[in-house]
Design a protein around this motif. Structure first.
Motif, PDB file in Angstrom:
ATOM      1  N   ASP A 171       0.820  -1.219   0.000  1.00 29.04           N
ATOM      2  CA  ASP A 171       0.000   0.000   0.000  1.00 29.04           C
ATOM      3  C   ASP A 171       0.847   1.260   0.000  1.00 29.04           C
ATOM      4  O   ASP A 171       0.485   2.260  -0.634  1.00 29.04           O
ATOM      5  N   VAL A 172       1.982   1.243   0.710  1.00 29.19           N
ATOM      6  CA  VAL A 172       2.822   2.438   0.769  1.00 29.19           C
ATOM      7  C   VAL A 172       3.394   2.767  -0.605  1.00 29.19           C
ATOM      8  O   VAL A 172       3.520   3.942  -0.974  1.00 29.19           O
ATOM      9  N   VAL A 173       3.707   1.733  -1.390  1.00 36.44           N
ATOM     10  CA  VAL A 173       4.209   1.954  -2.750  1.00 36.44           C
ATOM     11  C   VAL A 173       3.089   2.453  -3.654  1.00 36.44           C
ATOM     12  O   VAL A 173       3.277   3.376  -4.454  1.00 36.44           O
ATOM     13  N   LEU A 174       1.906   1.836  -3.532  1.00 39.20           N
ATOM     14  CA  LEU A 174       0.773   2.257  -4.352  1.00 39.20           C
ATOM     15  C   LEU A 174       0.408   3.715  -4.080  1.00 39.20           C
ATOM     16  O   LEU A 174       0.128   4.477  -5.010  1.00 39.20           O
ATOM     17  N   SER A 175       0.422   4.098  -2.807  1.00 39.54           N
ATOM     18  CA  SER A 175       0.104   5.484  -2.463  1.00 39.54           C
ATOM     19  C   SER A 175       1.148   6.445  -3.020  1.00 39.54           C
ATOM     20  O   SER A 175       0.815   7.537  -3.501  1.00 39.54           O
ATOM     21  N   GLY A 176       2.407   6.031  -2.963  1.00 37.21           N
ATOM     22  CA  GLY A 176       3.471   6.873  -3.494  1.00 37.21           C
ATOM     23  C   GLY A 176       3.403   7.031  -5.000  1.00 37.21           C
ATOM     24  O   GLY A 176       3.807   8.068  -5.540  1.00 37.21           O
ATOM     25  N   LEU A 177       2.889   6.013  -5.693  1.00 38.69           N
ATOM     26  CA  LEU A 177       2.742   6.099  -7.148  1.00 38.69           C
ATOM     27  C   LEU A 177       1.470   6.836  -7.546  1.00 38.69           C
ATOM     28  O   LEU A 177       1.446   7.539  -8.564  1.00 38.69           O
ATOM     29  N   ALA A 178       0.397   6.663  -6.766  1.00 34.90           N
ATOM     30  CA  ALA A 178      -0.896   7.216  -7.142  1.00 34.90           C
ATOM     31  C   ALA A 178      -0.884   8.740  -7.144  1.00 34.90           C
ATOM     32  O   ALA A 178      -1.454   9.369  -8.042  1.00 34.90           O
ATOM     33  N   LEU A 179      -0.242   9.348  -6.149  1.00 35.28           N
ATOM     34  CA  LEU A 179      -0.284  10.813  -6.038  1.00 35.28           C
ATOM     35  C   LEU A 179       0.364  11.510  -7.230  1.00 35.28           C
ATOM     36  O   LEU A 179      -0.246  12.413  -7.825  1.00 35.28           O
ATOM     37  N   PRO A 180       1.596  11.146  -7.652  1.00 33.01           N
ATOM     38  CA  PRO A 180       2.154  11.787  -8.846  1.00 33.01           C
ATOM     39  C   PRO A 180       1.303  11.546 -10.094  1.00 33.01           C
ATOM     40  O   PRO A 180       1.192  12.439 -10.949  1.00 33.01           O
ATOM     41  N   LEU A 181       0.699  10.354 -10.197  1.00 37.61           N
ATOM     42  CA  LEU A 181      -0.161  10.083 -11.350  1.00 37.61           C
ATOM     43  C   LEU A 181      -1.414  10.948 -11.313  1.00 37.61           C
ATOM     44  O   LEU A 181      -1.903  11.397 -12.359  1.00 37.61           O
ATOM     45  N   GLN A 182      -1.959  11.188 -10.109  1.00 35.73           N
ATOM     46  CA  GLN A 182      -3.093  12.098  -9.983  1.00 35.73           C
ATOM     47  C   GLN A 182      -2.732  13.493 -10.482  1.00 35.73           C
ATOM     48  O   GLN A 182      -3.488  14.117 -11.244  1.00 35.73           O
TER      49      GLN A 182
END
Length: 285
Positions: free
Chosen positions: A134-145
């Motif tokens: 989850d920590v990796v997914l959250s770190g990737l999701a924000l820049p993609l947003q």
């Protein structure tokens, strides 16, 4: 009689190994299956895992396959150790990684490490079927947003729409378009990366073109998601604000996903043509 005894011993060892494997890795297998079924960010595993098994079956066993006892036992021991450490930390990703490591150890034990290389495409698909932490997914999701919001705002501005971007919120006349984590494009990026690996492994011959196709799937996913944000903003502003949510919004996402698949398929076709042309020049040289 002498042949029957070794065959019975072999069957007994296979049965014992299977039972021990299930006992040790039942928990990560169950949680992984539950995530595949319930978590939208992990749902691609429902397709990738069976596809990987089918590809491995179709590829078959190498003609020169030979057991590698030392390396196989070392991989299995490492997997058991990793499984124990992950249980202490209650960390699912390493627990699932230990499951794949144990499977690799069993293959190496029975058929040798070359068999794993022979099954490189199924192995990659199995790896991709494991959800990231989850920590990796959250770190990737924000820049993609942020990137999707930026692209969408720029496209709206090019159409003459007054727009102001505030992080991942697009301010439109009378409306605010909030690009949520679910709209970050992370799911489509994961799916396109998997599709790039699959198409490259099945359709392309050169490692260079395979890596290039997987690399190109990243900007394709980002651009297509930016276009989706643009379309959402355009429909909300000029058609109906309700089109930014609910079934219409979901359908729009699936349509853009199909477009992204088509783009990646077209890139694969182009690379196939390039490979054939290069091979043809090499044959005439």
């Amino acid at each position: 009689m002498s042949q029957a005894v070794p065959s019975r011993v072999r069957l007994a060892s296979i049965a014992l190994t299977s039972v021990l494997f299930v006992i040790l890795f039942a928990q990560p297998m169950m949680t992984l299956g539950r995530d595949w079924w319930n978590n939208p960010d992990a749902g691609h595993g429902l397709l990738l895992a069976p596809l990987a098994l089918w590809l491995a079956w179709r590829k078959g066993i190498r003609p020169d396959a030979r057991p590698n006892l030392a390396l196989g036992i070392a991989l299995i021991a490492g997997a058991v150790l990793l499984r124990y450490v992950s249980s202490l930390a209650a960390e699912q990703f390493t627990s699932r990684a230990s499951l794949l490591m144990a499977l690799g150890g069993l293959v190496t034990l029975e058929f040798g490490f070359r068999q794993l290389l022979w099954w490189w495409l199924p192995s990659l698909l199995l790896i991709l079927s494991i959800p990231l932490p989850d920590v990796v997914l959250s770190g990737l999701a924000l820049p993609l947003q942020f990137k999707a919001s930026q692209l969408g705002a720029e496209l709206l501005s090019m159409r003459g729409v007054p727009v102001r971007l505030d992080g991942n919120v697009i301010q439109l006349p009378g409306h605010s378009l909030f690009v949520t984590e679910a709209c970050s494009g992370l799911r489509s990026l994961t799916a396109l990366l998997s599709l790039g690996v699959l198409l490259g492994g099945l359709m392309l011959q050169s490692p260079v073109t395979r890596v290039l196709l997987v690399a190109l799937s990243i900007p394709v996913a980002v651009v297509i998601n930016g276009i989706r944000v643009f379309l959402t903003g355009f429909l909300v502003l000029f058609v109906d604000p309700a089109m930014g949510e609910g079934f219409t919004h979901l359908t729009e996402g699936w349509l853009m996903f199909v477009v992204a698949f088509a783009v990646l398929g077209a890139l694969t076709w182009v690379m196939m043509r390039v490979e054939r042309r290069v091979q043809g020049r090499g044959a005439h040289a």
